[in-house]
Design a protein around this motif. Structure first.
Motif, PDB file in Angstrom:
ATOM      1  N   PRO A 535       0.823  -1.220   0.000  1.00  0.00           N
ATOM      2  CA  PRO A 535       0.000   0.000   0.000  1.00  0.00           C
ATOM      3  C   PRO A 535       0.849   1.259   0.000  1.00  0.00           C
ATOM      4  CG  PRO A 535      -0.717  -1.555   1.699  1.00  0.00           C
ATOM      5  CD  PRO A 535       0.587  -2.053   1.185  1.00  0.00           C
ATOM      6  N   LEU A 536       0.267   2.329  -0.513  1.00  0.00           N
ATOM      7  CA  LEU A 536       0.893   3.633  -0.431  1.00  0.00           C
ATOM      8  C   LEU A 536       0.776   4.157   0.991  1.00  0.00           C
ATOM      9  CD1 LEU A 536      -0.528   5.202  -3.721  1.00  0.00           C
ATOM     10  CD2 LEU A 536       1.736   4.170  -3.384  1.00  0.00           C
ATOM     11  N   LYS A 541      -5.170  -0.680   1.499  1.00  0.00           N
ATOM     12  CA  LYS A 541      -5.274  -1.629   0.391  1.00  0.00           C
ATOM     13  C   LYS A 541      -3.991  -1.613  -0.433  1.00  0.00           C
ATOM     14  CE  LYS A 541      -7.392   1.653  -2.817  1.00  0.00           C
ATOM     15  NZ  LYS A 541      -8.579   1.996  -3.637  1.00  0.00           N
ATOM     16  N   PRO A 542      -3.668  -2.703  -1.116  1.00  0.00           N
ATOM     17  CA  PRO A 542      -2.478  -2.712  -1.983  1.00  0.00           C
ATOM     18  C   PRO A 542      -2.591  -1.636  -3.051  1.00  0.00           C
ATOM     19  CG  PRO A 542      -3.367  -4.929  -1.691  1.00  0.00           C
ATOM     20  CD  PRO A 542      -4.375  -3.991  -1.103  1.00  0.00           C
ATOM     21  N   SER A 543      -1.464  -1.092  -3.448  1.00  0.00           N
ATOM     22  CA  SER A 543      -1.500  -0.063  -4.490  1.00  0.00           C
ATOM     23  C   SER A 543      -1.745  -0.674  -5.863  1.00  0.00           C
ATOM     24  CB  SER A 543      -0.198   0.737  -4.496  1.00  0.00           C
ATOM     25  OG  SER A 543       0.914  -0.120  -4.682  1.00  0.00           O
ATOM     26  N   ALA A 544      -1.461  -1.950  -6.034  1.00  0.00           N
ATOM     27  CA  ALA A 544      -1.738  -2.644  -7.300  1.00  0.00           C
ATOM     28  C   ALA A 544      -1.676  -4.148  -7.069  1.00  0.00           C
ATOM     29  CB  ALA A 544      -0.739  -2.237  -8.379  1.00  0.00           C
ATOM     30  N   LEU A 641      -3.559  -9.088 -16.159  1.00  0.00           N
ATOM     31  CA  LEU A 641      -4.669  -8.303 -15.643  1.00  0.00           C
ATOM     32  C   LEU A 641      -4.271  -7.500 -14.416  1.00  0.00           C
ATOM     33  CD1 LEU A 641      -7.327 -11.177 -15.741  1.00  0.00           C
ATOM     34  CD2 LEU A 641      -7.128  -9.327 -17.403  1.00  0.00           C
ATOM     35  N   LYS A 642      -4.986  -6.434 -14.212  1.00  0.00           N
ATOM     36  CA  LYS A 642      -4.865  -5.677 -12.964  1.00  0.00           C
ATOM     37  C   LYS A 642      -6.165  -5.852 -12.206  1.00  0.00           C
ATOM     38  CE  LYS A 642      -4.895  -1.140 -13.005  1.00  0.00           C
ATOM     39  NZ  LYS A 642      -4.480   0.272 -13.198  1.00  0.00           N
ATOM     40  N   LEU A 643      -6.090  -6.468 -11.031  1.00  0.00           N
ATOM     41  CA  LEU A 643      -7.276  -6.729 -10.230  1.00  0.00           C
ATOM     42  C   LEU A 643      -7.635  -5.503  -9.400  1.00  0.00           C
ATOM     43  CD1 LEU A 643      -6.480 -10.345  -8.938  1.00  0.00           C
ATOM     44  CD2 LEU A 643      -7.695  -9.679 -11.009  1.00  0.00           C
ATOM     45  N   ASP A 644      -8.884  -5.441  -8.995  1.00  0.00           N
ATOM     46  CA  ASP A 644      -9.323  -4.363  -8.106  1.00  0.00           C
ATOM     47  C   ASP A 644      -8.718  -4.588  -6.725  1.00  0.00           C
ATOM     48  OD1 ASP A 644     -10.844  -2.106  -7.233  1.00  0.00           O
ATOM     49  OD2 ASP A 644     -12.249  -3.495  -6.310  1.00  0.00           O
ATOM     50  N   ALA A 645      -7.889  -3.639  -6.290  1.00  0.00           N
ATOM     51  CA  ALA A 645      -7.126  -3.817  -5.055  1.00  0.00           C
ATOM     52  C   ALA A 645      -8.021  -3.912  -3.832  1.00  0.00           C
ATOM     53  CB  ALA A 645      -6.120  -2.672  -4.900  1.00  0.00           C
ATOM     54  N   GLU A 646      -9.066  -3.119  -3.788  1.00  0.00           N
ATOM     55  CA  GLU A 646      -9.935  -3.131  -2.611  1.00  0.00           C
ATOM     56  C   GLU A 646     -10.665  -4.461  -2.486  1.00  0.00           C
ATOM     57  OE1 GLU A 646     -13.463  -0.372  -0.644  1.00  0.00           O
ATOM     58  OE2 GLU A 646     -12.242   0.388  -2.288  1.00  0.00           O
TER      59      GLU A 646
END
Length: 1450
Positions: A535-536, A541-544, A641-646
């Motif tokens: 996370p930032l 949540k993870p940033s990515a 793919l980039k998943l939704d982090a939340e």
């Protein structure tokens, strides 16, 4: 607030919820021998002379009202179908209202209310029916209000009356309705507050309130006894209704009727609280009643079946505590909201310290942050005894007593809840806004399922797009909720559709396999998580989160494979977990019904963004066609793919609690078409706007919200009105100028006399106005006309000689040649000025030309300003953009954003990268010109190496040379020959048309030519100066962004592109001054709004100066798929249509130049002032008859064909084989007469019929060179904005009118043809429809059997008959489709023989395709479109995108 335990059921055991009644009446119900139809023909639909309108008073018989109407309806439980039949029989407008008087019975009043509700539910015009008798309407309205309080009436009846009142409060734009509703929510209702102390405190907060209260008191005291009685009733009505509602909530037992009434009353309260004029005093009353507390503690609220009531409670709570000043309407910032909260806590602490120091010391001495939560407040109040809690409430000036009839028990729990609710801190709308992506929970929740079954019989817990909004944030929040719901509805439907086609089943080993196929879905391996970026700072949540899946494309066709390989970065896909073993086919006994997700075995849905697609060796797929050329032989794909982090974080948390890992079970990937898969960036744009509090331009703010003077934003009422404007080529000559400004004084300026030619500069002359005697009120005065600046507007007109722009033909300016009408000139003048301009453009009135000229005027008058050009569709935007590019506008200042730019039929590319390339290409050409110029004057050096060196050359050589020449021309004795001799650029212009300087030219002419030459040279260096930054910038992206933010002055994009890229464009620092929006009535309100907010404020202010909206609210509205969102929440509302309803001054273009006057008459009744331009009455093509046809337009009745009328093979996929065959036969007939195919279009009202017509054309015409195919076969809604000479229109429906009852659709359908319109339909269905009556009265003045004029070829020389009854040579009447088919068949055989003789063609080559359609072929048509699963999915997509998907299911 404590949540009470949900009770299993408090319903009375014998009462059951009424089943929704959604059956629709057919033509037989209206025109047949039904009981109501016979009654109508006997009493109010008596046969009269066609077109005659009787003004005689209708005599209503009470036995008819009571026995034949009321008792019949009551016996069947007021079934909606029966009410629809009566509405279709025009009982309200032809019987009940004309026969209403003050001695009408209660049954008469109730019937009026019932039918009015039906009209409102059907979205038909309602209140205009009552406008002719406002006094009688006032009496009617008061009786309905009284009956709504009558407890002796059944709950069902009172619910209907409540619906009438809800509809009234939703229609405050209607003057007679507003007059009756306003007193019910006026300041007088504060008589119902719990104490005078509280009321006095409220009045002391605002001087305006105290003044309004005193005025109301004086009005009451000075009134007579009858008026006082009415005033007392009005101020007590809402309180009495609310107390009865509270009583109902607290009954121990309740029925389905009670629940329905309660939900309707909650709808009314939400409507009142969500609009400033109605909430201004209502909110104080409801908070004083502790209504939210009373609802939440009631048995009904806590019952298991009260899901809707609980959802409505949350919506009502949000609006009750919305952070706005109820009196001023000012949106409170978060700091101001917190300050108010702290002041309230301060009062609580002071009371606690003064009266309960011992027990509430902690509460009294704590900091605000520690006591602002409800849980903390409750714990701190625990030490108080019951009587002390009551005392505390009294000291806090809270209501502690209710009438016994309210059934409200004021005990400790109630008082604690009231105190906590009053003083706890609540989240604002902005804090709730989030662009969360869908999962299976959001897609199949209770709200989504209730919207599927919505039929108008019950309300929904959804915000509505109203006439007015509390604030910009309020509007954006509503739009966000509704847009997200509509998007999720579409996503869910696509997932369900794909799964039904895939047919999941359990394999032999227990695994899930798919027996079917879908081009939009593919089985996949489980998701591999590649990387989880930490996370930032400040986030959890993870940033990515990056992942990968594998796909196998082996079994896909080339087309579908291409589509999968065409997935681009940031495209959205859905990862679905399906378990066939969990599929449920039936409801689980007595438990809740099985959802569609359970029936399909859906376990989980996760949203992901595409990063890239590679083959099995990791090579990126850049060309989707590569596999066709042998470039990529592998059929395996890896999709990163980039998943939704939340969502991933929530899944991880659930997994840690022992639940199954969602990503391990993913076995399916689903994609959507690009046009509808833009929901994520659009939703993010709306959420960002909600959270950022982007301000609107101050001059537009109140008008947008729906308050203040409707004309306040027009240029005549703005302080920055431009006094003097150069209208250049807007006017063609002096006569045109004078004719275009009727009612205005047009006078030559001080430096000219008499009439003179263009260009014209108009300077407005304002007469002095008297200062207002009193301060203007901020209250809405809808009926008041805006004050005129002067009795007669006066303009001084001057002119000038346009500068010479150069000796080459390319230098000549492009001038407008359109002779604008007076209304068009009015629109152009308004649009050129600052402020809001709303232009209503009926079909064929040239609103695109008007918009183009407005942009042209702005461009030349305000060279420092930038204009944003918006349209709903790429097609409309490209048409407008092409017209702009054809004007005298430098193409370097034009920019077209979005993918539709490829469809522009212009030389050169106007996209960002295309413009950059164009700049660099122009640079090379101009540098060559610089070298040639340098050589012509003998300047040594490489001056054309770059834009920078060219600029140096200009300053060192060219400018001094020109200065020297200018000084030489100033000599007193300089002759024309001396000036020519001194001109320094003779050699450079040696390739210009010669002679450059005419031998007989005088000095002024020579100087003018010289100045033109220097203008040509200056433009070279000006353009090179603009190119210089592109030489410095290296990255293509930087060049493109610089072009957008600095160079382009007219930027065009679709409303969807603006919504998707809003944040990206705003973050670049993009600034603009003007917005011109085409097709504004077809754009949803939030997409209307976003282009107004695409820039960041400068010093807290937005530079926006002009907004020009062009559209037609009498034509199609935005397409909204979900019936609930469209009708209940009014999501189809556009800003354009809302501004028209608000009474904003509009300019209506009033002369059409598209169609024959006879055809235009079919829709001119929708536009009372619409006339015809002279050319449609004088040009030969409009005076000449259509070859082969007796009439230029005709309605052709099509009975059942082969015993069948309309068919519906799949839901909403409606077809009519008889009309399809008839349409194709007419087309064939026209082609045989020589009509060009590209001048004929076939339109249908349903996508199913469009597909059927194309099938028939494919069989009969496609392979035959005699016929070929028409220009287009499409649906009416897809053809808005288009036109053709000849239109064949299939109305399709034979059981009922369908969505064409919305006359906006019919207006579009009737206004597409220029010269010929031939309509196929079922006469008895459409002629009985009240809304369509004006058009069909004209259509049916002519015979309903196709009348031909045989023996003619196109083009005809026969003039149109002056009378419809006149005979024409060769007249023949077609008895039906079979007759016309045989006639065409014989004509074709004759034509074939002629071709055979002329060209020696074998007969079999042509006759083969003309064989009559056999029974097998017809069965194919009847069964619908045949083909692969891919074809079926495409057809389903067409249905979904069309208006037919908006209809309720039968």
């Amino acid at each position: 607030m404590s949540t009470a335990k949900r009770l299993k059921s408090n319903r009375e055991p014998k009462s059951q919820a009424p089943k929704p009644d959604t059956a629709r009446p057919t033509a037989a119900d209206i025109e047949g021998e039904s009981e109501f139809a016979q009654l109508a023909r006997q009493h109010w639909l008596k046969t009269t002379k066609r077109g005659a309108k009787s003004k005689a008073k209708v005599k209503v018989k009470q036995n008819v009202v009571k026995q034949d109407l009321w008792d019949a309806l009551e016996k069947d439980g007021f079934q909606y179908k029966a009410l629809l039949v009566l509405e279709g029989l025009q009982v309200l407008e032809s019987y009940l209202w004309p026969g209403y008087s003050d001695d009408a019975s209660n049954f008469h009043v109730l019937l009026i209310a019932l039918i009015t509700n039906v009209k409102a539910r059907e979205r038909l015009e309602t209140w205009p029916i009552f406008e002719d008798r406002p006094d009688d309407f006032s009496l009617l309205f008061r009786r309905i209000l009284s009956m709504a309080l009558d407890q002796t009436l059944s709950l069902t009846i009172r619910t209907h009356l409540l619906c009438f009142i809800i509809n009234a409060f939703q229609s405050l734009d209607c003057a007679i309705v507003r007059k009756e509703c306003a007193p019910l929510v006026s300041i007088s209702i504060w008589h119902g507050l719990s104490s005078e102390t509280k009321r006095d405190a409220r009045l002391a907060d605002n001087a305006h309130l105290k003044k309004a209260w005193k005025a109301a008191a004086r009005r009451y005291e000075s009134a007579d006894e009858e008026t006082q009685t009415r005033l007392r009733f009005e101020r007590q009505w809402l309180l009495a209704l609310t107390l009865h509602f509270m009583s109902m909530l607290h009954q121990p037992k309740f029925s389905a009727e009670h629940l329905l009434y309660a939900s309707r009353f909650m709808e009314l309260l939400i409507d009142l609280q969500s609009s400033l004029p109605t909430r201004r005093y209502v909110n104080t009353l409801l908070q004083d009643l502790h209504l939210l507390v009373a609802i939440s503690l009631s048995p009904m609220y806590n019952a298991e079946e009260s899901t809707l009531l609980r959802s409505q409670w949350f919506l009502l709570r949000d609006y009750t505590y919305f952070n706005i000043d109820d009196q001023t309407g000012i949106q409170l910032s978060q700091s101001e909201t917190y300050e108010r909260h702290c002041n309230a806590l301060k009062k609580l602490q002071q009371v606690a310290f003064r009266h309960f120091k011992d027990k509430l010391a902690v509460l009294a001495l704590s900091n605000y942050g520690s006591i602002e939560k409800g849980v903390e407040l409750k714990s701190l109040l625990e030490p108080l005894q019951d009587n002390e809690v009551l005392d505390l409430a009294v000291f806090l000036d809270l209501r502690t007593e209710y009438p016994p009839s309210s059934n409200v028990t004021v005990d400790r729990a109630f008082l604690i809840e009231a105190i906590v609710t009053t003083f706890e801190r609540r989240k604002t709308f902005q804090q709730f806004a989030a662009a969360n992506l869908p999962t299976e929970v959001e897609l199949w929740n209770v709200l989504m399922s209730t919207t599927d079954d919505y039929d108008g019989s019950k309300p929904l817990a959804l915000p509505k797009l109203n006439l007015q909004y509390l604030s910009v944030v309020d509007f954006l929040w509503r739009a966000m909720v509704l847009y997200r719901a509509e998007s999720f509805h579409g996503i869910r439907n696509d997932i369900e559709t794909a799964l039904r086609r895939l047919r999941p089943e359990v394999g032999r080993s227990g695994e899930t396999r798919f027996a079917g196929s879908s081009k939009m879905a593919l089985p996949t391996s489980k998701v591999s998580i590649l990387e989880v970026v930490p996370p930032l700072v400040g986030e959890r949540k993870p940033s990515a989160v990056r992942a990968e899946i594998s796909l196998d494309l082996r079994r896909l066709s080339d087309r579908v494979r291409y589509e999968w390989d065409s997935l681009r970065p940031n495209d959205i896909v859905f990862l679905v977990s399906v378990d066939a073993s969990l599929m449920k086919s039936t409801s689980n006994g007595d438990s809740k019904p099985t959802s569609e997700a359970e029936r399909l075995g859906i376990v989980a849905v996760r949203t992901a963004e595409v990063v890239q697609i590679t083959d099995d060796k990791g090579r990126s797929i850049k060309d989707p066609n590569a596999h066709l050329n042998g470039g990529i032989r592998s059929s395996s794909r890896r999709v990163q793919l980039k998943l939704d982090a939340e969502t991933y974080q929530q899944d991880t948390r659930r997994h840690s609690l022992g639940k199954l890992e969602a990503y391990d079970r993913i076995n399916l990937i689903i994609r959507r078409s690009g046009r509808e898969n833009n929901f994520k960036p659009v939703l993010e744009s709306i959420c960002n706007l909600v959270q950022s509090e982007v301000p609107l331009a101050p001059w537009l703010h109140e008008v947008f919200l729906g308050y203040g003077d409707p004309a306040a934003a027009t240029y005549k009422n703005l302080p920055n009105r431009v006094k003097k404007i150069d209208y250049r080529d807007t006017f063609l000559n002096w006569q045109h100028l004078v004719e275009s400004m009727p009612g205005k004084a047009v006078e030559p300026g001080f430096n000219v006399s008499g009439s003179f030619g263009p260009p014209y500069v108009l300077e407005s002359v304002d007469k002095a106005t008297e200062a207002p005697q009193t301060k203007p009120s901020k209250k809405r005065r809808r009926d008041a006309e805006p004050a005129l600046l002067a009795e007669v507007e006066t303009y001084h007109v001057s002119t000038y000689k346009p500068p010479n722009t150069g000796p080459y033909p390319i230098d000549a300016p492009k001038w407008n040649s359109v002779r604008f009408t007076a209304a068009q000139i009015d629109a152009i003048i308004s649009g050129t000025q600052p402020g809001l301009t709303v232009i209503v453009g009926p079909p064929g009135t040239g609103k695109t030309d008007v918009a183009t000229q407005i942009i042209n005027n702005i461009y030349h008058n305000f060279p420092e300003q930038r204009t944003l050009l918006i349209a709903h569709s790429n097609q409309a935007l490209n048409q407008l953009f092409a017209k702009i590019a054809a004007l005298d506008i430098d193409q370097r200042h034009l920019l077209r954003l979005g993918h539709g730019e490829e469809e522009l039929e212009l030389q050169g590319s106007f996209s960002k990268h295309g413009r950059v390339e164009s700049f660099m290409e122009n640079r090379d050409q101009y540098l060559q010109e610089v070298n040639r110029l340098a050589a012509s004057i003998g300047a040594p050096g490489a001056h054309g190496n770059s834009a920078e060196t060219a600029g140096y050359f200009n300053s060192v050589y060219i400018e001094p040379a020109w200065t020297k020449f200018t000084e030489a021309t100033k000599a007193a004795d300089a002759s024309p020959s001396d000036i020519v001799h001194a001109f320094p650029f003779h050699q450079y212009f040696s390739n210009a048309p010669q002679p450059l300087f005419p031998a007989d030219a005088d000095s002024a002419t020579v100087l003018d030519i010289a100045n033109g030459c220097y203008h040509h040279i200056s433009k070279i260096f000006s353009e090179l100066k603009d190119v210089q930054p592109f030489e410095i910038l290296k990255r293509e992206k930087d060049k493109a962004n610089y072009l957008l933010t600095n160079e382009a002055r007219i930027i065009a994009m679709t409303s969807t592109h603006a919504a998707m890229r809003r944040s990206e464009i705003a973050n670049l620092g993009f600034q603009y001054d003007n917005v011109v929006m085409e097709e504004a009535a077809q754009i949803t309100e939030v997409e209307n709004f976003i282009p107004l907010a695409m820039q960041k404020p400068k010093d807290g202010q937005t530079p926006l100066q002009r907004v020009v909206l062009c559209g037609d609210h009498y034509q199609n509205s935005p397409v909204i798929q979900n019936f609930a969102f469209r009708h209940f929440a009014n999501l189809e509302q556009s800003l354009f249509s809302r501004l028209v309803r608000l009474g904003i001054p509009v300019i209506t273009l009033d002369q059409q130049g598209r169609a024959r006057p006879s055809i235009a008459a079919l829709y001119q009744w929708r536009y009372p002032s619409l006339g015809n331009l002279p050319h449609v009455e004088s040009l030969p093509e409009f005076q000449t008859a259509n070859a082969g046809f007796k009439y230029d337009f005709q309605f052709i009745n099509v009975p059942d064909y082969k015993g069948r009328g309309e068919m519906e093979p799949t839901p909403h996929f409606i077809q009519n084989l008889g009309e399809a065959e008839y349409a194709v036969a007419i087309y064939q007939y026209m082609r045989l007469l020589g009509y060009p195919a590209d001048k004929i279009s076939i339109l249908t009202t349903y996508a199913g019929q469009r597909a059927l017509v194309k099938d028939v054309l494919s069989h009969r015409c496609a392979k035959n060179s005699i016929f070929g195919l028409p220009k287009i076969v499409t649906t009416v809604d897809k053809y808005q904005g288009e036109q053709n000479d000849y239109i064949i229109l299939s109305l399709t429906r034979t059981s009922r009118v369908g969505y064409l009852r919305d006359i906006r659709r019919l207006t579009v359908a009737l206004s597409r043809a220029r010269l010929g319109l031939y309509i196929l339909g079922r006469r008895e269905v459409f002629e009985s429809c009240y809304e369509l009556k004006p058009a069909f009265e004209l259509l049916l003045q002519r015979p309903d059997k196709l009348a031909l004029a045989t023996g003619e070829l196109w083009p005809s020389e026969r003039l149109l008959a002056s009378e419809d009854g006149a005979t024409v040579p060769g007249e023949a009447v077609m008895e039906g489709v079979e007759h016309l088919g045989q006639f065409v068949f014989e004509m074709t055989n004759s034509r074939i023989k002629q071709l055979q003789e002329e060209n020696g063609l074998p007969q079999a080559q042509i006759v083969e395709v003309m064989e009559p359609v056999n029974e097998e072929d017809e069965s194919e048509y009847v069964e619908g479109v045949k083909g692969t699963e891919e074809d079926a999915e495409e057809v389903a997509q067409e249905v979904k995108e069309g208006f037919e998907a908006e209809e309720e299911d039968d």
